[in-house]
Design a protein around this motif. Structure first.
Motif, short mmCIF file in Angstrom:
data_model
loop_
_atom_site.label_atom_id
_atom_site.label_comp_id
_atom_site.label_asym_id
_atom_site.label_seq_id
_atom_site.Cartn_x
_atom_site.Cartn_y
_atom_site.Cartn_z
N PHE A 168 0.83 -1.21 0.00
CA PHE A 168 0.00 0.00 0.00
C PHE A 168 0.86 1.26 0.00
O PHE A 168 1.96 1.28 0.56
N PRO A 169 0.36 2.34 -0.61
CA PRO A 169 1.12 3.59 -0.62
C PRO A 169 1.15 4.23 0.75
O PRO A 169 0.24 4.07 1.57
N VAL A 170 2.23 4.98 1.00
CA VAL A 170 2.32 5.75 2.24
C VAL A 170 1.14 6.71 2.30
O VAL A 170 0.79 7.37 1.33
N GLY A 171 0.51 6.78 3.44
CA GLY A 171 -0.68 7.61 3.62
C GLY A 171 -1.98 6.83 3.60
O GLY A 171 -3.03 7.37 3.94
N THR A 172 -1.93 5.54 3.24
CA THR A 172 -3.13 4.70 3.28
C THR A 172 -3.64 4.61 4.71
O THR A 172 -2.88 4.42 5.65
N ARG A 173 -4.96 4.74 4.85
CA ARG A 173 -5.58 4.56 6.16
C ARG A 173 -6.79 3.63 6.02
O ARG A 173 -7.54 3.73 5.04
N LEU A 174 -6.96 2.74 6.97
CA LEU A 174 -8.11 1.84 7.01
C LEU A 174 -8.72 1.90 8.40
O LEU A 174 -8.01 1.95 9.41
N TRP A 175 -10.05 1.91 8.44
CA TRP A 175 -10.79 1.90 9.70
C TRP A 175 -11.75 0.71 9.70
O TRP A 175 -12.27 0.30 8.65
N LYS A 176 -12.01 0.18 10.88
CA LYS A 176 -13.01 -0.88 11.03
C LYS A 176 -13.81 -0.60 12.30
O LYS A 176 -13.26 -0.53 13.39
N GLU A 177 -15.12 -0.44 12.13
CA GLU A 177 -16.02 -0.15 13.23
C GLU A 177 -16.76 -1.43 13.63
O GLU A 177 -17.23 -2.18 12.78
N PHE A 178 -16.87 -1.66 14.95
CA PHE A 178 -17.55 -2.83 15.49
C PHE A 178 -18.80 -2.38 16.24
O PHE A 178 -18.75 -1.45 17.04
N ARG A 179 -19.91 -3.09 16.00
CA ARG A 179 -21.17 -2.78 16.67
C ARG A 179 -21.83 -4.07 17.16
O ARG A 179 -21.68 -5.12 16.54
N MET A 180 -22.59 -3.94 18.25
CA MET A 180 -23.35 -5.06 18.78
C MET A 180 -24.72 -4.56 19.21
O MET A 180 -24.88 -3.38 19.58
N PRO A 181 -25.75 -5.42 19.16
CA PRO A 181 -27.07 -5.00 19.63
C PRO A 181 -27.10 -4.87 21.15
O PRO A 181 -26.68 -5.78 21.87
N VAL A 182 -27.58 -3.75 21.64
CA VAL A 182 -27.73 -3.50 23.07
C VAL A 182 -29.08 -2.84 23.27
O VAL A 182 -29.37 -1.80 22.68
N ALA A 183 -29.93 -3.48 24.07
CA ALA A 183 -31.27 -2.96 24.37
C ALA A 183 -32.04 -2.65 23.09
O ALA A 183 -32.70 -1.61 22.97
N GLY A 184 -31.93 -3.55 22.13
CA GLY A 184 -32.71 -3.41 20.90
C GLY A 184 -32.15 -2.46 19.88
O GLY A 184 -32.76 -2.24 18.83
N ALA A 185 -30.98 -1.87 20.13
CA ALA A 185 -30.37 -0.93 19.18
C ALA A 185 -28.92 -1.34 18.92
O ALA A 185 -28.28 -1.98 19.76
N SER A 186 -28.43 -0.97 17.76
CA SER A 186 -27.05 -1.26 17.41
C SER A 186 -26.15 -0.21 18.05
O SER A 186 -26.29 0.98 17.79
N ARG A 187 -25.22 -0.67 18.87
CA ARG A 187 -24.36 0.26 19.60
C ARG A 187 -22.92 0.15 19.12
O ARG A 187 -22.35 -0.95 19.02
N ARG A 188 -22.30 1.29 18.81
CA ARG A 188 -20.90 1.31 18.46
C ARG A 188 -20.06 0.94 19.68
O ARG A 188 -20.26 1.49 20.77
N LEU A 189 -19.09 0.05 19.48
CA LEU A 189 -18.22 -0.37 20.57
C LEU A 189 -16.79 0.12 20.38
O LEU A 189 -16.17 0.61 21.32
N GLU A 190 -16.25 -0.08 19.19
CA GLU A 190 -14.87 0.30 18.95
C GLU A 190 -14.66 0.59 17.47
O GLU A 190 -15.39 0.09 16.60
N THR A 191 -13.67 1.41 17.17
CA THR A 191 -13.22 1.66 15.81
C THR A 191 -11.71 1.52 15.79
O THR A 191 -11.02 2.18 16.56
N ARG A 192 -11.21 0.64 14.93
CA ARG A 192 -9.77 0.42 14.85
C ARG A 192 -9.20 1.11 13.61
O ARG A 192 -9.88 1.22 12.59
N LEU A 193 -7.97 1.55 13.73
CA LEU A 193 -7.31 2.29 12.66
C LEU A 193 -5.98 1.65 12.31
O LEU A 193 -5.21 1.26 13.19
N LEU A 194 -5.70 1.54 11.01
CA LEU A 194 -4.37 1.26 10.49
C LEU A 194 -4.00 2.41 9.56
O LEU A 194 -4.80 2.80 8.70
#
Length: 431
Positions: A168-194
């Motif tokens: 990959f070229p210098v400056g490439t960035r990737l994110w991954k967001e994780f969600r789980m259902p909590v109390a009937g709604a999708s809740r964001r838990l974490e976002t990882r970055l490379l």
């Protein structure tokens, strides 16, 4: 987190496109752990063995950190509600409080706001130039729903001269967001970055969302028990290298096999080719997506794809830590994956004796990595079907960051083994 560096093997070829610097309006990101182009298999193996048997070294032993409090770093006021396409998670963020500014040149920002993913954090508006993608087969993360994005610097290309290990070229960035259902709604838990900050360095960070969804701050040591989400744990940043060291240039899910398959969505292999975002050292022709297809029937494709992403791309391949039993779908010199019998999982697993044995098995009983027509004596199924107790010798697969069995993947692999008849091209079962 400490910063380490590792020199890639081989420098960029003369005449290869050089990545331009990031837009000045986008501030820098995360603390760093390095991955170079040549992570020696012995180095990775030593790291895995050390962490598996005794955790990590004293310097890297994860400490418990609580979830960020809502008032630690709050979000900017929401201009509007995020749309479903933006996967709003817990809904609009809380009202603004005093926020520290994002600092240009900061290589370890504490706040997800400062990583360039959002042009408007409050509205959850994805920044220009950031593209969503979804690989055909997904790494198991205890049932979490995930969204992934990638940013490539303008004018740059990904070097795919080695189709199994993109550079990959210098400056490439990737994110991954994780969600789980909590109390009937999708809740964001974490976002990882490379983020590729130099030719020989990747930086990484894990941003943990507050329970009210108002902020996401960097947590280096992980969260072993996320409040309100039974059994879900966020690994320490130092643990991430245990999987990412299996690639010569760090990203795992953004690769040929997973982006070329029909199930891929967003920025796919076909679009990368069409937009001229892939290049080779000598201008060689790029393979068609059809040549990169996961081979076999629907049953075979499902099992091979899941084994590839959960086991093959990180550990079970020629440069990984488990070279004796390969599960990566490798692309040959002709730019093809080939048929089922040509895959390394077929060649290194079927009827190959295994050292893993279930408790109470009689001494004379024989077990194999994969035994045709016999899932119960195929230890790949046993490893996928178990989760190790804390401190126990690691036998579960995947070995890291999962506390729940992926029942769907287990069923897919069992179905494949049960269909391994001689008429389908498989050898008779070993004794």
């Amino acid at each position: 987190m400490e910063r380490a560096r590792s020199r890639h093997a081989g420098s960029a070829p003369d005449g290869a496109p050089r990545a331009r610097s990031l837009d000045q309006a986008v501030t820098s990101t995360s603390s760093s752990i390095t991955s170079g182009r040549l992570w020696q298999a012995a180095t990775a193996s030593l790291l895995l063995a050390t962490c598996a048997s005794a955790g990590c070294s004293a310097k890297e032993t994860p400490r418990t950190e609580p979830l960020p409090a809502p008032d630690r770093l709050a979000a900017v006021p929401s201009a509007r509600r995020a749309t479903p396409d933006e996967r709003a998670g817990a809904g609009p963020p809380a009202a603004a409080r005093d926020l520290p500014p994002c600092k240009e040149g900061d290589e370890d920002p504490p706040d997800l706001r400062c990583t360039g993913l959002y042009s408007d954090f409050g509205a959850r508006t994805i920044a220009a130039g950031v593209r969503e993608f979804k690989p055909a087969f997904e790494l198991w993360s205890d049932g979490a729903e995930k969204t992934r994005w990638i940013y490539l610097p303008p004018g740059s290309t990904i070097d795919v001269s080695r189709m199994n290990d993109w550079s990959f070229p210098v400056g490439t960035r990737l994110w991954k967001e994780f969600r789980m259902p909590v109390a009937g709604a999708s809740r964001r838990l974490e976002t990882r970055l490379l983020w590729k900050t130099a030719e020989d360095r990747w930086t990484r960070a894990t941003y943990v969302w507050s329970e009210d969804g108002a902020s996401a701050v960097q947590v280096k040591a992980g969260v072993p028990r996320v409040p309100g989400v039974e059994g879900y744990a966020i690994p320490a940043q130092v643990d991430c290298i245990r999987c990412h060291a299996g690639k010569t240039d760090n990203p795992l899910g953004f690769e040929a096999v997973q982006l070329a398959a029909p199930e891929a969505r967003g920025l796919t292999y076909a679009e990368l080719v069409q937009r001229g975002l892939l290049s080779t050292t000598f201008g060689a022709a790029l393979p068609d997506a059809a040549a990169l297809a996961v081979p076999g029937s629907a049953t075979e494709r499902s099992a091979l794809g899941l084994l590839h992403v959960n086991c093959g791309v990180s550990c079970h391949h020629p440069l990984g830590v488990a070279t004796h039993f390969e599960m990566r779908l490798s692309i040959d010199a002709a730019g093809q994956v080939g048929d089922v019998r040509g895959t390394r999982v077929y060649q290194t697993a079927i009827n190959q004796p295994s050292k893993l044995r279930p408790p109470g098995a009689p001494p004379e009983a024989r077990y194999y990595r994969i035994r045709p027509l016999d899932p119960d004596r195929s230890t790949v199924v046993r490893a996928m079907s178990r989760r190790d107790a804390p401190g126990a010798p690691p036998e579960q697969m995947p070995p890291l960051a999962t506390h729940r069995v992926d029942e769907a993947s287990v069923a897919a692999v069992r179905a494949w083994i049960a269909a391994m008849t001689p008429a389908a091209g498989y050898p008779p079962a070993a004794p």
